[in-house]
Motif scaffolding. Structure first.
Motif, PDB file in Angstrom:
ATOM      1  N   HIS A  45      58.260  21.670   7.671  1.00  0.00           N
ATOM      2  CA  HIS A  45      59.234  21.008   6.808  1.00  0.00           C
ATOM      3  C   HIS A  45      60.634  21.042   7.414  1.00  0.00           C
ATOM      4  CE1 HIS A  45      62.230  21.133   3.501  1.00  0.00           C
ATOM      5  NE2 HIS A  45      61.610  20.041   3.156  1.00  0.00           N
ATOM      6  N   GLY A  71      64.272  13.243  -5.104  1.00  0.00           N
ATOM      7  CA  GLY A  71      63.291  14.336  -5.080  1.00  0.00           C
ATOM      8  C   GLY A  71      63.764  15.413  -4.134  1.00  0.00           C
ATOM      9  N   SER A  76      67.313  21.215   0.692  1.00  0.00           N
ATOM     10  CA  SER A  76      67.138  21.438   2.141  1.00  0.00           C
ATOM     11  C   SER A  76      67.775  20.343   2.989  1.00  0.00           C
ATOM     12  CB  SER A  76      65.654  21.486   2.506  1.00  0.00           C
ATOM     13  OG  SER A  76      64.975  22.432   1.748  1.00  0.00           O
ATOM     14  N   ASP A 132      64.135  11.790 -12.689  1.00  0.00           N
ATOM     15  CA  ASP A 132      62.989  11.368 -11.895  1.00  0.00           C
ATOM     16  C   ASP A 132      63.331  10.107 -11.099  1.00  0.00           C
ATOM     17  OD1 ASP A 132      62.492   9.182 -13.606  1.00  0.00           O
ATOM     18  OD2 ASP A 132      61.248  10.439 -14.886  1.00  0.00           O
ATOM     19  N   GLU A 134      62.076   7.273 -10.907  1.00  0.00           N
ATOM     20  CA  GLU A 134      61.997   5.994 -11.610  1.00  0.00           C
ATOM     21  C   GLU A 134      63.304   5.663 -12.318  1.00  0.00           C
ATOM     22  OE1 GLU A 134      59.763   8.471 -11.698  1.00  0.00           O
ATOM     23  OE2 GLU A 134      58.137   7.490 -10.615  1.00  0.00           O
ATOM     24  N   ASP A 147      58.865  13.998   1.525  1.00  0.00           N
ATOM     25  CA  ASP A 147      57.713  14.756   1.015  1.00  0.00           C
ATOM     26  C   ASP A 147      57.528  14.653  -0.499  1.00  0.00           C
ATOM     27  OD1 ASP A 147      57.594  15.421   3.661  1.00  0.00           O
ATOM     28  OD2 ASP A 147      57.776  17.583   3.406  1.00  0.00           O
ATOM     29  N   VAL A 148      57.793  13.502  -1.044  1.00  0.00           N
ATOM     30  CA  VAL A 148      57.600  13.287  -2.480  1.00  0.00           C
ATOM     31  C   VAL A 148      56.425  12.332  -2.734  1.00  0.00           C
ATOM     32  CG1 VAL A 148      58.675  12.533  -4.646  1.00  0.00           C
ATOM     33  CG2 VAL A 148      60.062  13.682  -2.923  1.00  0.00           C
TER      34      VAL A 148
HETATM   35  N1  SAM Z   1      62.513  16.486  -0.752  1.00  0.00           N
HETATM   36  C1  SAM Z   1      62.550  17.934  -0.830  1.00  0.00           C
HETATM   37  C2  SAM Z   1      62.461  18.519   0.549  1.00  0.00           C
HETATM   38  O1  SAM Z   1      61.914  17.862   1.447  1.00  0.00           O
HETATM   39  O2  SAM Z   1      62.924  19.652   0.744  1.00  0.00           O
HETATM   40  C3  SAM Z   1      61.454  18.491  -1.751  1.00  0.00           C
HETATM   41  C4  SAM Z   1      60.005  18.177  -1.397  1.00  0.00           C
HETATM   42  S1  SAM Z   1      58.829  18.898  -2.548  1.00  0.00           S
HETATM   43  C5  SAM Z   1      57.304  18.947  -1.657  1.00  0.00           C
HETATM   44  C6  SAM Z   1      58.548  17.585  -3.682  1.00  0.00           C
HETATM   45  C7  SAM Z   1      59.643  17.459  -4.712  1.00  0.00           C
HETATM   46  O3  SAM Z   1      59.502  16.214  -5.381  1.00  0.00           O
HETATM   47  C8  SAM Z   1      59.630  18.532  -5.780  1.00  0.00           C
HETATM   48  O4  SAM Z   1      60.887  19.161  -5.841  1.00  0.00           O
HETATM   49  C9  SAM Z   1      59.298  17.763  -7.049  1.00  0.00           C
HETATM   50  O5  SAM Z   1      59.893  18.320  -8.202  1.00  0.00           O
HETATM   51  C10 SAM Z   1      59.836  16.385  -6.724  1.00  0.00           C
HETATM   52  N2  SAM Z   1      59.221  15.276  -7.481  1.00  0.00           N
HETATM   53  C11 SAM Z   1      57.918  15.004  -7.666  1.00  0.00           C
HETATM   54  N3  SAM Z   1      57.744  13.889  -8.395  1.00  0.00           N
HETATM   55  C12 SAM Z   1      58.983  13.424  -8.690  1.00  0.00           C
HETATM   56  C13 SAM Z   1      59.486  12.315  -9.428  1.00  0.00           C
HETATM   57  N4  SAM Z   1      58.678  11.446 -10.032  1.00  0.00           N
HETATM   58  N5  SAM Z   1      60.823  12.160  -9.514  1.00  0.00           N
HETATM   59  C14 SAM Z   1      61.670  13.036  -8.912  1.00  0.00           C
HETATM   60  N6  SAM Z   1      61.256  14.106  -8.216  1.00  0.00           N
HETATM   61  C15 SAM Z   1      59.937  14.312  -8.097  1.00  0.00           C
END
Ligand code: SAM
Length: 242
Positions: A45, A71, A76, A132, A134, A147-148
Protein backbone atom coordinates in the motif's frame (compact mmCIF):
# COMPACT_ATOMS: atom_id res chain seq x y z
CA UNK A 1 -26.43 -8.47 0.02
CA UNK A 2 -24.50 -8.17 -3.24
CA UNK A 3 -24.82 -4.57 -4.14
CA UNK A 4 -23.05 -1.48 -2.90
CA UNK A 5 -25.67 1.13 -2.30
CA UNK A 6 -27.90 -1.52 -0.85
CA UNK A 7 -26.85 -3.95 1.83
CA UNK A 8 -23.20 -4.11 0.86
CA UNK A 9 -22.56 -0.47 1.58
CA UNK A 10 -23.92 -0.79 5.10
CA UNK A 11 -21.78 -3.87 5.64
CA UNK A 12 -18.71 -1.97 4.41
CA UNK A 13 -19.46 1.03 6.64
CA UNK A 14 -20.01 -1.19 9.65
CA UNK A 15 -16.81 -3.13 8.91
CA UNK A 16 -14.62 0.00 8.59
CA UNK A 17 -16.07 1.45 11.77
CA UNK A 18 -15.32 -1.67 13.80
CA UNK A 19 -13.13 -4.72 13.15
CA UNK A 20 -12.00 -3.38 9.78
CA UNK A 21 -10.99 -0.14 11.42
CA UNK A 22 -8.85 -1.95 14.00
CA UNK A 23 -7.23 -4.00 11.26
CA UNK A 24 -6.58 -1.25 8.71
CA UNK A 25 -5.51 1.36 11.26
CA UNK A 26 -2.67 -0.99 12.14
CA UNK A 27 -1.82 -1.82 8.53
CA UNK A 28 -1.78 1.86 7.55
CA UNK A 29 0.07 2.86 10.72
CA UNK A 30 3.65 2.57 11.82
CA UNK A 31 3.50 0.41 14.92
CA UNK A 32 5.10 -3.03 14.88
CA UNK A 33 2.13 -4.99 16.24
CA UNK A 34 1.40 -6.38 12.79
CA UNK A 35 1.84 -9.90 11.50
CA UNK A 36 3.80 -10.88 8.40
CA UNK A 37 0.84 -10.62 6.05
CA UNK A 38 -0.20 -7.23 7.42
CA UNK A 39 3.35 -5.95 7.15
CA UNK A 40 3.46 -7.06 3.51
CA UNK A 41 0.17 -5.30 2.77
CA UNK A 42 1.49 -2.17 4.53
CA UNK A 43 4.51 -2.23 2.22
CA UNK A 44 2.42 -2.76 -0.92
CA UNK A 45 0.00 0.00 0.00
CA UNK A 46 2.80 2.44 0.79
CA UNK A 47 4.17 1.77 -2.70
CA UNK A 48 0.78 2.62 -4.17
CA UNK A 49 0.80 5.91 -2.26
CA UNK A 50 4.37 6.61 -3.38
CA UNK A 51 3.59 5.87 -7.03
CA UNK A 52 0.51 8.04 -6.87
CA UNK A 53 2.56 10.92 -5.49
CA UNK A 54 5.06 10.41 -8.32
CA UNK A 55 2.32 10.39 -10.98
CA UNK A 56 0.95 13.61 -9.52
CA UNK A 57 4.19 15.52 -9.06
CA UNK A 58 5.55 14.51 -12.48
CA UNK A 59 3.03 16.88 -14.01
CA UNK A 60 4.28 19.82 -11.99
CA UNK A 61 4.03 21.30 -8.53
CA UNK A 62 0.99 20.47 -6.40
CA UNK A 63 0.97 23.88 -4.80
CA UNK A 64 -2.60 25.21 -4.85
CA UNK A 65 -3.90 22.22 -6.81
CA UNK A 66 -7.30 21.08 -5.54
CA UNK A 67 -7.52 17.36 -4.84
CA UNK A 68 -10.45 15.20 -3.81
CA UNK A 69 -9.27 12.05 -1.99
CA UNK A 70 -12.32 9.79 -2.16
CA UNK A 71 -12.36 7.02 0.45
CA UNK A 72 -9.34 8.53 2.17
CA UNK A 73 -9.00 6.01 5.00
CA UNK A 74 -6.57 7.27 7.64
CA UNK A 75 -5.12 9.94 5.37
CA UNK A 76 -2.16 8.01 3.95
CA UNK A 77 -2.36 10.01 0.73
CA UNK A 78 -4.15 13.17 1.90
CA UNK A 79 -1.35 14.09 4.31
CA UNK A 80 1.58 13.80 1.86
CA UNK A 81 -0.52 15.73 -0.68
CA UNK A 82 -1.07 18.56 1.80
CA UNK A 83 2.64 18.57 2.63
CA UNK A 84 3.26 19.34 -1.05
CA UNK A 85 0.91 22.29 -0.93
CA UNK A 86 -2.23 20.70 -2.44
CA UNK A 87 -5.64 21.84 -1.21
CA UNK A 88 -7.09 18.50 -0.15
CA UNK A 89 -10.72 17.53 0.43
CA UNK A 90 -10.63 14.05 1.89
CA UNK A 91 -13.62 11.94 2.78
CA UNK A 92 -14.53 8.44 3.84
CA UNK A 93 -17.69 6.52 4.63
CA UNK A 94 -16.18 5.47 7.98
CA UNK A 95 -16.29 7.97 10.84
CA UNK A 96 -13.62 5.93 12.65
CA UNK A 97 -11.19 6.20 9.73
CA UNK A 98 -11.82 9.94 9.43
CA UNK A 99 -11.27 10.43 13.17
CA UNK A 100 -7.97 8.57 12.90
CA UNK A 101 -6.90 10.74 9.94
CA UNK A 102 -7.68 13.92 11.91
CA UNK A 103 -5.74 12.58 14.88
CA UNK A 104 -2.74 11.93 12.66
CA UNK A 105 -2.79 15.49 11.32
CA UNK A 106 -3.02 16.91 14.83
CA UNK A 107 -0.02 14.86 15.87
CA UNK A 108 1.97 16.04 12.87
CA UNK A 109 1.07 19.65 13.53
CA UNK A 110 2.19 19.28 17.14
CA UNK A 111 5.47 17.83 15.92
CA UNK A 112 5.73 20.60 13.34
CA UNK A 113 6.35 17.89 10.80
CA UNK A 114 3.99 19.40 8.31
CA UNK A 115 6.30 22.36 7.90
CA UNK A 116 9.11 20.25 6.55
CA UNK A 117 8.34 19.73 2.87
CA UNK A 118 6.74 23.06 2.22
CA UNK A 119 9.77 25.31 2.55
CA UNK A 120 9.00 26.09 6.18
CA UNK A 121 5.61 27.52 5.27
CA UNK A 122 2.66 25.80 6.94
CA UNK A 123 0.57 24.04 4.29
CA UNK A 124 -3.23 24.04 4.27
CA UNK A 125 -4.36 21.04 6.33
CA UNK A 126 -6.50 18.49 4.51
CA UNK A 127 -10.20 18.87 5.19
CA UNK A 128 -11.57 15.52 6.38
CA UNK A 129 -15.24 14.66 6.11
CA UNK A 130 -17.41 11.62 6.77
CA UNK A 131 -19.11 11.12 3.42
CA UNK A 132 -19.67 8.30 0.98
CA UNK A 133 -18.43 8.49 -2.58
CA UNK A 134 -21.91 8.72 -4.00
CA UNK A 135 -22.65 12.00 -2.22
CA UNK A 136 -19.44 13.77 -3.20
CA UNK A 137 -19.93 16.89 -5.29
CA UNK A 138 -18.01 19.93 -6.45
CA UNK A 139 -15.12 20.25 -8.90
CA UNK A 140 -11.48 19.46 -8.30
CA UNK A 141 -8.36 19.64 -10.44
CA UNK A 142 -7.62 16.07 -9.44
CA UNK A 143 -9.66 13.23 -7.99
CA UNK A 144 -7.91 10.25 -6.42
CA UNK A 145 -9.53 7.06 -5.22
CA UNK A 146 -7.13 4.41 -3.93
CA UNK A 147 -8.07 0.85 -3.01
CA UNK A 148 -11.79 1.54 -2.69
CA UNK A 149 -13.07 -0.12 -5.86
CA UNK A 150 -12.50 -3.47 -4.16
CA UNK A 151 -15.79 -2.79 -2.36
CA UNK A 152 -17.70 -2.31 -5.60
CA UNK A 153 -18.89 -5.02 -7.99
CA UNK A 154 -18.15 -4.10 -11.61
CA UNK A 155 -21.83 -3.27 -12.22
CA UNK A 156 -21.60 -0.52 -9.58
CA UNK A 157 -18.00 0.38 -10.34
CA UNK A 158 -18.94 1.83 -13.75
CA UNK A 159 -21.28 4.35 -12.16
CA UNK A 160 -18.77 5.15 -9.46
CA UNK A 161 -16.01 5.79 -12.00
CA UNK A 162 -18.35 8.02 -14.04
CA UNK A 163 -19.27 9.94 -10.91
CA UNK A 164 -15.63 10.45 -9.87
CA UNK A 165 -14.72 11.57 -13.40
CA UNK A 166 -17.54 14.13 -13.30
CA UNK A 167 -15.90 15.74 -10.25
CA UNK A 168 -12.48 15.92 -11.89
CA UNK A 169 -11.36 18.71 -14.16
CA UNK A 170 -7.91 17.50 -15.16
CA UNK A 171 -7.17 13.99 -13.94
CA UNK A 172 -8.46 11.00 -12.10
CA UNK A 173 -6.27 8.43 -10.39
CA UNK A 174 -7.67 5.05 -9.41
CA UNK A 175 -6.18 1.93 -7.91
CA UNK A 176 -7.88 -1.43 -7.82
CA UNK A 177 -7.13 -5.13 -7.41
CA UNK A 178 -6.63 -6.48 -10.92
CA UNK A 179 -8.73 -9.42 -12.01
CA UNK A 180 -5.75 -11.08 -13.68
CA UNK A 181 -4.69 -12.46 -10.35
CA UNK A 182 -8.16 -13.69 -9.63
CA UNK A 183 -7.56 -17.29 -8.78
CA UNK A 184 -4.41 -16.53 -6.94
CA UNK A 185 -6.12 -13.83 -5.00
CA UNK A 186 -9.20 -15.77 -4.01
CA UNK A 187 -7.22 -17.50 -1.35
CA UNK A 188 -5.47 -14.34 -0.22
CA UNK A 189 -8.61 -12.24 -0.18
CA UNK A 190 -9.79 -14.71 2.42
CA UNK A 191 -6.90 -13.50 4.54
CA UNK A 192 -7.82 -9.86 4.12
CA UNK A 193 -11.25 -10.47 5.55
CA UNK A 194 -10.90 -13.52 7.74
CA UNK A 195 -13.56 -14.95 9.98
CA UNK A 196 -17.29 -15.32 9.57
CA UNK A 197 -18.26 -11.89 10.95
CA UNK A 198 -16.30 -9.88 8.41
CA UNK A 199 -18.63 -10.49 5.55
CA UNK A 200 -17.33 -7.74 3.26
CA UNK A 201 -16.85 -9.14 -0.20
CA UNK A 202 -13.81 -8.24 -2.27
CA UNK A 203 -14.34 -7.43 -5.94
CA UNK A 204 -11.52 -7.55 -8.46
CA UNK A 205 -11.67 -5.55 -11.68
CA UNK A 206 -10.32 -6.25 -15.12
CA UNK A 207 -8.30 -3.33 -16.40
CA UNK A 208 -10.26 -3.46 -19.66
CA UNK A 209 -13.52 -2.97 -17.75
CA UNK A 210 -12.18 0.07 -15.91
CA UNK A 211 -10.82 1.46 -19.17
CA UNK A 212 -14.18 0.97 -20.88
CA UNK A 213 -15.99 2.72 -18.02
CA UNK A 214 -13.61 5.68 -18.40
CA UNK A 215 -14.01 5.77 -22.19
CA UNK A 216 -17.79 5.78 -21.88
CA UNK A 217 -17.57 9.17 -20.12
CA UNK A 218 -14.89 10.58 -22.42
CA UNK A 219 -11.73 9.82 -20.45
CA UNK A 220 -8.60 7.95 -21.44
CA UNK A 221 -5.81 6.31 -19.49
CA UNK A 222 -2.53 8.21 -19.68
CA UNK A 223 -0.34 6.32 -17.22
CA UNK A 224 -0.44 2.87 -15.68
CA UNK A 225 1.36 1.22 -12.83
CA UNK A 226 1.27 -2.17 -11.18
CA UNK A 227 2.16 -2.67 -7.55
CA UNK A 228 2.66 -6.18 -6.26
CA UNK A 229 4.03 -7.66 -3.10
CA UNK A 230 3.32 -11.10 -1.77
CA UNK A 231 -0.16 -10.33 -0.50
CA UNK A 232 -1.00 -7.01 -2.13
CA UNK A 233 -1.86 -6.34 -5.77
CA UNK A 234 -2.91 -3.03 -7.21
CA UNK A 235 -3.29 -1.67 -10.69
CA UNK A 236 -2.84 2.10 -10.68
CA UNK A 237 -4.20 4.22 -13.54
CA UNK A 238 -4.17 7.90 -14.26
CA UNK A 239 -6.92 9.08 -16.60
CA UNK A 240 -7.41 12.42 -18.34
CA UNK A 241 -10.16 13.82 -20.56
CA UNK A 242 -9.81 12.21 -24.02
N1 SAM B 1 -7.82 5.21 0.17
C1 SAM B 1 -7.27 4.87 1.47
C2 SAM B 1 -5.83 4.47 1.32
O1 SAM B 1 -5.44 4.02 0.24
O2 SAM B 1 -5.08 4.60 2.30
C3 SAM B 1 -8.09 3.79 2.18
C4 SAM B 1 -8.23 2.44 1.49
S1 SAM B 1 -9.20 1.26 2.43
C5 SAM B 1 -8.74 -0.32 1.79
C6 SAM B 1 -10.81 1.46 1.77
C7 SAM B 1 -11.53 2.67 2.33
O3 SAM B 1 -12.67 2.93 1.54
C8 SAM B 1 -12.02 2.50 3.76
O4 SAM B 1 -11.52 3.55 4.56
C9 SAM B 1 -13.53 2.53 3.62
O5 SAM B 1 -14.17 3.09 4.74
C10 SAM B 1 -13.71 3.37 2.37
N2 SAM B 1 -14.98 3.16 1.65
C11 SAM B 1 -15.55 2.00 1.26
N3 SAM B 1 -16.70 2.21 0.60
C12 SAM B 1 -16.88 3.55 0.56
C13 SAM B 1 -17.88 4.41 0.03
N4 SAM B 1 -18.96 3.93 -0.59
N5 SAM B 1 -17.73 5.74 0.17
C14 SAM B 1 -16.64 6.25 0.81
N6 SAM B 1 -15.67 5.50 1.34
C15 SAM B 1 -15.77 4.17 1.22
Amino acid sequence: AEEVGGGDKEVVREYFNNSGFQRWKKIYGETDDVNRVQLDIRLGHSKTVENTMLMLTEEGSLKGVTVCDAGCGTGSLAIPLAKQGAIVSASDISAAMVAEARKKVKRLVAEEELLADNGGEAPVMPKFEVKDLESLDGKYDTVVCLDVLIHYPQSKADGMIAHLASLAEKRLILSFAPKTFYYDLLKRVGELFPGPSKATRAYLHAEADVERALQKVGWKIRKRGLITTQFYFARLVEAVPA
